[in-house]
Design a protein around this motif. Structure first.
Motif, short mmCIF file in Angstrom:
data_model
loop_
_atom_site.label_atom_id
_atom_site.label_comp_id
_atom_site.label_asym_id
_atom_site.label_seq_id
_atom_site.Cartn_x
_atom_site.Cartn_y
_atom_site.Cartn_z
N GLN A 154 -3.36 22.70 -0.12
CA GLN A 154 -4.55 21.92 -0.48
C GLN A 154 -4.24 20.90 -1.57
O GLN A 154 -4.73 19.77 -1.52
N ILE A 155 -3.42 21.30 -2.54
CA ILE A 155 -3.03 20.36 -3.60
C ILE A 155 -2.26 19.19 -3.01
O ILE A 155 -2.50 18.02 -3.35
N GLY A 156 -1.31 19.47 -2.11
CA GLY A 156 -0.56 18.40 -1.48
C GLY A 156 -1.45 17.44 -0.72
O GLY A 156 -1.28 16.21 -0.79
N ALA A 157 -2.44 17.99 0.01
CA ALA A 157 -3.36 17.14 0.76
C ALA A 157 -4.24 16.32 -0.18
O ALA A 157 -4.48 15.12 0.06
N MET A 158 -4.71 16.93 -1.26
CA MET A 158 -5.57 16.22 -2.21
C MET A 158 -4.81 15.11 -2.92
O MET A 158 -5.34 14.01 -3.12
N VAL A 159 -3.57 15.38 -3.31
CA VAL A 159 -2.75 14.37 -3.98
C VAL A 159 -2.50 13.17 -3.06
O VAL A 159 -2.61 12.01 -3.47
N THR A 160 -2.22 13.45 -1.78
CA THR A 160 -2.00 12.37 -0.82
C THR A 160 -3.27 11.59 -0.57
O THR A 160 -3.25 10.34 -0.53
N LEU A 161 -4.38 12.30 -0.42
CA LEU A 161 -5.67 11.64 -0.17
C LEU A 161 -6.09 10.80 -1.37
O LEU A 161 -6.60 9.68 -1.21
N ARG A 162 -5.89 11.32 -2.56
CA ARG A 162 -6.23 10.57 -3.77
C ARG A 162 -5.48 9.25 -3.83
O ARG A 162 -6.05 8.20 -4.12
N ALA A 163 -4.18 9.30 -3.54
CA ALA A 163 -3.36 8.10 -3.59
C ALA A 163 -3.83 7.08 -2.56
O ALA A 163 -3.97 5.89 -2.87
N ALA A 164 -4.06 7.54 -1.34
CA ALA A 164 -4.47 6.62 -0.28
C ALA A 164 -5.81 5.96 -0.59
O ALA A 164 -5.99 4.75 -0.37
N ILE A 165 -6.75 6.74 -1.12
CA ILE A 165 -8.09 6.20 -1.41
C ILE A 165 -8.06 5.25 -2.59
O ILE A 165 -8.72 4.20 -2.58
N LEU A 166 -7.30 5.59 -3.64
CA LEU A 166 -7.26 4.73 -4.82
C LEU A 166 -6.60 3.38 -4.55
O LEU A 166 -7.03 2.36 -5.07
N VAL A 167 -5.55 3.38 -3.74
CA VAL A 167 -4.79 2.14 -3.52
C VAL A 167 -5.41 1.28 -2.42
O VAL A 167 -5.29 0.06 -2.45
N TRP A 205 0.83 -1.21 0.00
CA TRP A 205 0.00 0.00 0.00
C TRP A 205 0.86 1.25 0.00
O TRP A 205 0.59 2.20 -0.74
N LEU A 206 1.91 1.27 0.79
CA LEU A 206 2.79 2.44 0.86
C LEU A 206 3.51 2.66 -0.47
O LEU A 206 3.60 3.80 -0.95
N ILE A 207 4.04 1.59 -1.05
CA ILE A 207 4.78 1.72 -2.31
C ILE A 207 3.90 2.33 -3.41
O ILE A 207 4.27 3.31 -4.05
N HIS A 208 2.72 1.75 -3.60
CA HIS A 208 1.85 2.23 -4.67
C HIS A 208 1.25 3.59 -4.34
O HIS A 208 1.00 4.40 -5.25
N SER A 209 1.03 3.88 -3.06
CA SER A 209 0.53 5.20 -2.68
C SER A 209 1.57 6.27 -2.97
O SER A 209 1.25 7.33 -3.53
N PHE A 210 2.83 6.01 -2.60
CA PHE A 210 3.88 7.00 -2.87
C PHE A 210 4.11 7.18 -4.36
O PHE A 210 4.38 8.30 -4.82
N LEU A 239 -5.40 -2.75 -12.43
CA LEU A 239 -5.15 -2.16 -13.74
C LEU A 239 -5.89 -0.84 -13.90
O LEU A 239 -5.38 0.11 -14.51
N PHE A 240 -7.12 -0.78 -13.36
CA PHE A 240 -7.91 0.45 -13.43
C PHE A 240 -7.18 1.60 -12.72
O PHE A 240 -7.09 2.71 -13.25
N VAL A 241 -6.64 1.33 -11.53
CA VAL A 241 -5.92 2.35 -10.78
C VAL A 241 -4.68 2.80 -11.56
O VAL A 241 -4.42 4.00 -11.70
N ALA A 242 -3.93 1.82 -12.08
CA ALA A 242 -2.69 2.15 -12.79
C ALA A 242 -2.98 3.00 -14.02
O ALA A 242 -2.33 4.04 -14.25
#
Length: 225
Positions: free
Chosen positions: A145-158, A104-109, A203-206
């Motif tokens: 806000q962009i930094g928070a949104m980018v982090t939240l997007r990654a966490a939610i998608l993965v 989860w951490l690898i793909h989130s980062f 695959l959808f996430v990628a």
């Protein structure tokens, strides 16, 4: 190393074999990996110190570069310690839950890095096309806000990939991962059950992240130049 074709119910431990076929020389392979890791850590740390200490660099572009440096440090630290533990200390075992967390951490980062690159491209687009309005548009609040949104997007998608593996898969035909770290496809190959839903979502996430970000990065630079 041979892989036993057995069925294991909810294994608590997994085994990472490192680099398949090169087990006998992994202790030497670990040296350049370690050197590159420390060079990257030192380089990114110096970059962050410079950006923080110089007030003239407290601009959106440099803040995004700093975010990228932090993400690089976090991503490398997520992978490298366990990898060196396999190469040098012959500690290939990893708890199943720890393996999922590393995945989860690898793909989130990775997703965060992609989002930051997109933000940097949009910042350059506004700076080039609307130079007089750049400061009013890309405020420090917007950058945060962009930094928070980018982090939240990654966490939610993965996160759904992790939940699907944890809840959907119970039987595994092997506990040996032919890799140096835990990632989505490597873990799915262990499962003895139908992996269709998880594979499709992965695959959808990628393709969503890579396709969306790459498309808008390309468009921003095309319009800017």
């Amino acid at each position: 190393m041979s892989i036993c074709n057995i069925t294991v119910f909810m294994p608590s431990l997994l085994t990472l074999i490192g680099i398949p076929g090169l087990e006998s020389v992994q202790c030497w392979i670990g040296i350049p990996f370690c050197a590159i890791y420390f060079i990257a850590m030192i380089g990114n740390s110096v970059l962050l110190i410079i950006i923080k200490s110089a007030r003239s660099l407290h601009e959106p572009m440099y803040i995004f570069v700093g975010m990228l440096g932090v993400t690089d440090i976090a991503l490398a630290t997520t992978i490298m310690p366990k990898m060196l533990g396999i190469f040098w200390f012959h500690v290939p075992e990893v708890y199943f839950d720890s393996c999922l967390l590393q995945m989860w951490l690898i793909h989130s980062f990775q997703c965060i890095e992609s989002g930051i690159l997109l933000a940097m491209a949009l910042d350059r687009y506004v700076a080039i096309c609307y130079p007089l309005r750049h400061g009013a548009i890309f405020t420090h609040q917007l950058v945060t806000q962009i930094g928070a949104m980018v982090t939240l997007r990654a966490a939610i998608l993965v996160a759904p990939c992790l939940v699907l593996i944890k809840c959907q898969f119970q039987f595994y035909h092997t506990t040996i991962i032919s890799h140096s770290y835990c990632e989505h496809m490597a873990i799915m190959k262990l499962a003895a059950e139908n992996m269709r839903v998880n594979k499709i979502y992965g695959l959808f996430v990628a393709f969503t992240v890579a396709g969306f970000d790459l498309t808008f990065i390309t468009l921003s630079y095309i319009h800017a130049f």
